[in-house]
Design a protein around this motif. Structure first.
Motif, PDB file in Angstrom:
ATOM      1  N   ALA A   1      29.332  65.327  74.762  1.00  0.00           N
ATOM      2  CA  ALA A   1      30.226  64.078  75.036  1.00  0.00           C
ATOM      3  C   ALA A   1      29.529  62.869  75.108  1.00  0.00           C
ATOM      4  N   PRO A   2      29.620  61.843  74.641  1.00  0.00           N
ATOM      5  CA  PRO A   2      28.922  60.615  74.443  1.00  0.00           C
ATOM      6  C   PRO A   2      29.261  59.689  75.689  1.00  0.00           C
ATOM      7  N   GLU A   3      28.657  58.612  76.047  1.00  0.00           N
ATOM      8  CA  GLU A   3      28.886  58.011  77.380  1.00  0.00           C
ATOM      9  C   GLU A   3      30.118  57.206  76.956  1.00  0.00           C
ATOM     10  N   THR A   4      30.920  56.616  77.913  1.00  0.00           N
ATOM     11  CA  THR A   4      31.989  55.767  77.591  1.00  0.00           C
ATOM     12  C   THR A   4      31.585  54.257  77.330  1.00  0.00           C
ATOM     13  N   SER A   5      32.034  53.859  76.621  1.00  0.00           N
ATOM     14  CA  SER A   5      31.662  52.284  75.964  1.00  0.00           C
ATOM     15  C   SER A   5      32.891  51.748  75.220  1.00  0.00           C
ATOM     16  N   THR A   6      32.926  50.328  75.091  1.00  0.00           N
ATOM     17  CA  THR A   6      33.840  49.787  74.461  1.00  0.00           C
ATOM     18  C   THR A   6      33.089  49.114  73.250  1.00  0.00           C
ATOM     19  N   ARG A   7      31.821  49.271  72.976  1.00  0.00           N
ATOM     20  CA  ARG A   7      31.138  48.703  71.986  1.00  0.00           C
ATOM     21  C   ARG A   7      31.653  48.781  70.591  1.00  0.00           C
ATOM     22  N   THR A   8      31.654  47.905  69.717  1.00  0.00           N
ATOM     23  CA  THR A   8      32.007  47.916  68.343  1.00  0.00           C
ATOM     24  C   THR A   8      30.905  48.231  67.558  1.00  0.00           C
ATOM     25  N   ILE A   9      30.754  49.419  66.675  1.00  0.00           N
ATOM     26  CA  ILE A   9      29.648  49.830  65.871  1.00  0.00           C
ATOM     27  C   ILE A   9      29.904  49.743  64.397  1.00  0.00           C
ATOM     28  N   THR A  10      29.079  49.079  63.849  1.00  0.00           N
ATOM     29  CA  THR A  10      28.997  48.881  62.250  1.00  0.00           C
ATOM     30  C   THR A  10      28.446  50.343  61.684  1.00  0.00           C
ATOM     31  N   VAL A  11      29.016  50.827  60.932  1.00  0.00           N
ATOM     32  CA  VAL A  11      28.685  51.883  60.323  1.00  0.00           C
ATOM     33  C   VAL A  11      29.074  51.829  58.765  1.00  0.00           C
ATOM     34  N   ALA A  12      27.902  52.071  57.851  1.00  0.00           N
ATOM     35  CA  ALA A  12      27.953  52.047  56.349  1.00  0.00           C
ATOM     36  C   ALA A  12      28.126  53.375  55.890  1.00  0.00           C
ATOM     37  N   LEU A  13      28.932  54.038  55.012  1.00  0.00           N
ATOM     38  CA  LEU A  13      29.075  55.035  54.225  1.00  0.00           C
ATOM     39  C   LEU A  13      28.440  54.549  52.931  1.00  0.00           C
ATOM     40  N   VAL A  14      27.453  55.402  52.861  1.00  0.00           N
ATOM     41  CA  VAL A  14      26.522  55.321  51.879  1.00  0.00           C
ATOM     42  C   VAL A  14      26.443  56.807  51.041  1.00  0.00           C
ATOM     43  N   GLY A  15      26.741  56.875  49.607  1.00  0.00           N
ATOM     44  CA  GLY A  15      26.410  58.217  48.859  1.00  0.00           C
ATOM     45  C   GLY A  15      26.378  57.812  47.487  1.00  0.00           C
ATOM     46  N   ASN A  16      26.129  59.030  46.674  1.00  0.00           N
ATOM     47  CA  ASN A  16      26.296  58.892  45.188  1.00  0.00           C
ATOM     48  C   ASN A  16      27.755  58.929  44.799  1.00  0.00           C
ATOM     49  N   PRO A  17      27.947  58.485  43.614  1.00  0.00           N
ATOM     50  CA  PRO A  17      29.359  58.413  43.153  1.00  0.00           C
ATOM     51  C   PRO A  17      29.830  59.824  42.913  1.00  0.00           C
ATOM     52  N   ASN A  18      31.170  59.797  43.358  1.00  0.00           N
ATOM     53  CA  ASN A  18      31.949  61.225  43.355  1.00  0.00           C
ATOM     54  C   ASN A  18      31.513  62.115  44.406  1.00  0.00           C
ATOM     55  N   CYS A  19      31.098  61.604  45.513  1.00  0.00           N
ATOM     56  CA  CYS A  19      30.505  62.655  46.554  1.00  0.00           C
ATOM     57  C   CYS A  19      31.576  62.770  47.484  1.00  0.00           C
ATOM     58  N   GLY A  20      32.547  62.140  47.228  1.00  0.00           N
ATOM     59  CA  GLY A  20      33.812  62.278  48.458  1.00  0.00           C
ATOM     60  C   GLY A  20      33.630  60.997  49.266  1.00  0.00           C
ATOM     61  N   LYS A  21      32.858  60.365  49.294  1.00  0.00           N
ATOM     62  CA  LYS A  21      32.445  59.084  50.264  1.00  0.00           C
ATOM     63  C   LYS A  21      33.932  58.159  50.560  1.00  0.00           C
ATOM     64  N   THR A  22      34.488  57.915  49.506  1.00  0.00           N
ATOM     65  CA  THR A  22      35.828  57.148  49.710  1.00  0.00           C
ATOM     66  C   THR A  22      36.912  58.036  50.249  1.00  0.00           C
ATOM     67  N   THR A  23      36.868  59.262  49.890  1.00  0.00           N
ATOM     68  CA  THR A  23      37.847  60.137  50.569  1.00  0.00           C
ATOM     69  C   THR A  23      37.771  60.349  52.086  1.00  0.00           C
ATOM     70  N   LEU A  24      36.411  60.738  52.315  1.00  0.00           N
ATOM     71  CA  LEU A  24      36.029  60.554  53.928  1.00  0.00           C
ATOM     72  C   LEU A  24      36.256  59.187  54.558  1.00  0.00           C
ATOM     73  N   PHE A  25      36.210  58.201  53.849  1.00  0.00           N
ATOM     74  CA  PHE A  25      36.615  56.797  54.566  1.00  0.00           C
ATOM     75  C   PHE A  25      38.039  56.591  54.745  1.00  0.00           C
ATOM     76  N   ASN A  26      38.821  57.069  53.781  1.00  0.00           N
ATOM     77  CA  ASN A  26      40.092  57.017  53.842  1.00  0.00           C
ATOM     78  C   ASN A  26      40.897  58.072  55.019  1.00  0.00           C
ATOM     79  N   ALA A  27      40.218  59.214  55.161  1.00  0.00           N
ATOM     80  CA  ALA A  27      40.560  59.867  56.274  1.00  0.00           C
ATOM     81  C   ALA A  27      40.367  59.586  57.614  1.00  0.00           C
ATOM     82  N   ILE A  28      39.264  58.910  57.818  1.00  0.00           N
ATOM     83  CA  ILE A  28      38.494  58.504  59.176  1.00  0.00           C
ATOM     84  C   ILE A  28      39.420  57.283  59.594  1.00  0.00           C
TER      85      ILE A  28
END
Length: 500
Positions: A12-39
Motif C-alpha cells: 500500500a502506498p502512502e497517502t498523497s494528493t500529488r498529481t503524477i505525470t505518466v507517459a505510456l510508451v510502446g511499440n505500435p499494436n502492443c495494446g497501449k491505447t487499449t490500456l490507456f482507455n481502460a485506465i
C-alpha cells in the motif's frame, strides 16, 4: 498457472494528493491505447501538439491512495531514434523538450509478451532516460493460449524495474498496476540497461559532458541524446534545442569514429541486442520447434498476403464495397427522397404562397433534400473503410501493396492514407504523418486530394444513374451479383487511381 499470479505483490502506498505525470510508451499494436482507455475511462482529452498534426491524448485516473495520475498516451514507436513526426513528438515529450507538456514523472513501457525481444529494444532506450519505469506486459492471455509461459520474477530481476502483467479485456492486473504507479514514482531511476564498447565510450562521454555543462541536461538524458544524434538515422533529429558548440562537437566526434573505422550505429544496436539476449535467456521454457505452432492469424495471413490470391482477394473486396454502394443503399435513398418530397408538400399545403415558402420548398428542401439523399452512400463508404482498418486488413493490404507502390516511388505505408482519401482527403493527408521518408510523405500528401473522395460520389452516382442502364453483368438465377452501374463506379475509381 496464470502469468498474472506470478507478478510481484504491491504494497500500500502512502497517502498523497500529488498529481503524477505518466507517459505510456510502446511499440505500435502492443495494446497501449487499449490500456490507456481502460485506465482513464471517459476522463480523456484529445487535441494536437502545438505546431504539428500529431494527436495528443491525455487522461486522468485516480490512484488507490487518492493521488491523481495524468496519463499521456504517446504515439507508438519502435525506438527513440525518430523516423516520423509521431516518433519525434514522443521522444521530445520523454526528454522534457515540449514546453506545453511536462517531463513525465514515470514511464509505463507497454510490452507485448508474445514479441518480447522486439519490444525490449525500446525498453533499453527508456531505461537510459533517467526516469522511473514500469514494464506492463500485455497479451499474456494470448501467450498462455499458445501454450507458452514466462518467468516474470526473473524478467523483473533482469530488467531492474517492476513488471506488471495485465489482461486489459478482463481488467486483470489493473488495480495492482495503479497501486504500483504512485509507489514507483518515488523510487530511483533504473541503472543503464546496456554498456557501450570501450572504443566509443570516450566520445559519448565527451558529448554528454558538454550537454550537461552548456545545456543543463541531466547526465542520463545527455548520454541518450548523444547516442541518438551520433547515430544520424533520422532527418528529424534537430540540434536547435542544443548549444551551438554541440553541432561542432558532433561532427568532430563522428570524424574521429570514421578515422578509427568504427561503425558507431551498428555497435550501439549490437550492444542493445546483446543486453536483450542476456535478459531473455532462460525466461521461457524450450519450445518444441519440430511441431510448428500455427495460429489463426498465421492461417489468415497465408491467404490475405499471398503473392497471387492476395491481390485477387483485394480486388474482390474492392468490388463488393463499390457494388454494395449501389445495391444496398437504394432503399434508404428512396426513403430520404420520399421523406423530403412529403415534407415539401406539407409545407406547401400549410404556408401561404410567397417568397418564404418558395425558399423553404425549392431552396432548403429542394437543395438540401436532394443532397442528403446521397448520405447513405457516403456513410456506407466510411463504414467499409473503418471496417477494413479495424479488422486489420488495411495493414495487411499495405504490406501487400508495398511492391506496387514502390514502382511510383512510394511504399506500403502510403496505401492507407490514399485509401482513406476515398472517404475524405483531409484525414488521408493527416494520416501521412506515419510515413517516415519525407519525400514519400510529401508525394502522398500531393496525391491524396486526387483520390475520388466521398464528396464526388454523389456526382458519380448522378451521372451513372442518368447515362448507364441498370443491367446485370454477373447474376446467379434471380440474384444480380454485379450490375453495370457498379462496374462503372469501380472503373471510375480505378481510373482515378491510375491517373493519380
Amino acid at each position: 498457472m496464470s502469468l498474472i499470479a506470478d507478478a510481484d505483490p504491491v504494497g500500500a502506498p502512502e497517502t498523497s494528493t500529488r498529481t503524477i505525470t505518466v507517459a505510456l510508451v510502446g511499440n505500435p499494436n502492443c495494446g497501449k491505447t487499449t490500456l490507456f482507455n481502460a485506465i482513464t475511462g471517459l476522463r480523456q482529452k484529445v487535441g494536437n501538439y502545438a505546431g504539428v498534426t500529431v494527436e495528443k491524448k491525455e487522461g486522468r485516473a485516480t490512484l488507490p491512495d487518492g493521488a491523481i495520475a495524468r496519463l499521456i498516451d504517446l504515439p507508438g514507436l519502435y525506438s527513440l531514434t525518430p523516423h516520423s513526426p509521431d516518433e519525434m513528438i514522443a521522444r521530445e515529450v520523454l526528454m522534457g523538450l515540449r514546453p506545453e507538456t511536462p517531463r513525465p514523472d514515470l514511464i509505463l513501457n507497454i510490452v507485448d509478451a508474445t514479441n518480447l525481444e522486439r519490444n525490449l529494444y525500446l525498453t533499453s532506450q527508456l531505461l537510459d532516460m533517467g526516469t522511473p519505469v514500469i514494464v506492463v506486459l500485455t497479451m499474456v492471455d494470448e501467450l498462455e493460449n499458445q501454450g507458452r509461459s514466462l518467468d516474470i520474477p526473473a524478467l523483473q530481476k533482469a530488467l531492474g524495474v517492476p513488471v506488471c502483467p495485465v489482461i486489459v479485456s478482463r481488467r486483470t492486473g489493473l488495480p495492482g498496476l495503479l497501486a504500483r504507479i504512485y509507489r514507483q514514482v518515488s523510487q530511483p531511476a533504473p541503472s543503464p540497461a546496456w554498456s557501450v564498447s570501450e572504443s566509443i565510450r570516450p566520445g559519448l562521454e565527451a558529448l554528454a559532458s558538454e550537454l550537461v555543462r552548456d545545456a543543463g541536461f541531466p547526465p542520463r538524458i545527455a548520454f541518450a541524446e548523444s547516442v541518438a544524434v551520433l547515430m544520424q538515422e533520422s532527418e528529424l533529429l534537430s540540434l536547435d534545442h542544443l548549444p551551438a558548440s554541440f553541432g561542432e562537437s558532433v561532427r568532430r566526434t563522428q570524424a574521429e569514429f570514421r578515422r578509427q573505422k568504427v561503425d558507431f550505429p551498428a555497435m550501439v544496436i549490437e550492444a542493445r541486442y546483446a543486453w536483450i539476449a542476456r535478459v531473455t535467456a532462460g525466461l521461457a521454457p524450450e519450445v518444441d520447434t519440430s511441431v510448428p505452432h500455427v495460429t489463426v492469424h498465421d492461417r489468415i495471413d497465408r491467404v490475405v498476403m499471398h503473392p497471387v490470391f492476395g491481390y485477387v482477394l483485394f480486388l474482390v473486396i474492392m468490388t463488393v464495397m463499390f457494388q454494395s454502394i449501389f445495391s444496398w443503399v437504394q432503399a434508404p435513398m428512396d426513403w430520404l427522397r420520399h421523406g423530403a418530397d412529403l415534407l415539401g408538400e406539407w409545407v406547401a399545403a400549410h404556408m401561404a404562397p410567397g417568397e418564404l415558402r418558395d425558399l423553404i420548398t425549392d431552396g432548403v428542401l429542394g437543395g438540401v433534400g436532394n443532397t442528403i439523399v446521397f448520405l447513405p452512400q457516403i456513410l456506407l463508404l466510411f463504414f467499409f473503410v473503418s471496417l477494413l482498418e479495424d479488422t486489420g486488413y488495411m495493414a495487411r493490404a499495405a504490406f501487400l501493396m508495398d511492391r506496387l507502390m514502390s514502382k511510383v516511388g512510394l511504399h506500403g505505408k502510403s496505401f492507407i492514407p490514399l485509401l482513406s482519401s476515398f472517404a475524405c482527403a483531409i484525414p488521408g493527408v493527416l494520416a501521412t504523418r506515419t510515413i517516415g521518408d519525407r519525400k514519400a510523405r510529401l508525394i502522398t500528401i500531393l496525391v491524396a486530394p486526387l483520390m475520388s473522395c466521398s464528396a464526388r460520389l454523389p456526382v458519380y452516382a448522378l451521372m451513372i444513374g442518368a447515362f448507364v442502364p441498370n443491367r446485370p453483368v454477373l447474376s446467379i438465377g434471380s440474384w444480380r451479383l454485379l450490375t453495370l452501374p457498379g462496374v462503372t463506379l469501380i472503373g471510375m475509381y480505378f481510373l482515378g487511381m491510375f491517373f493519380a
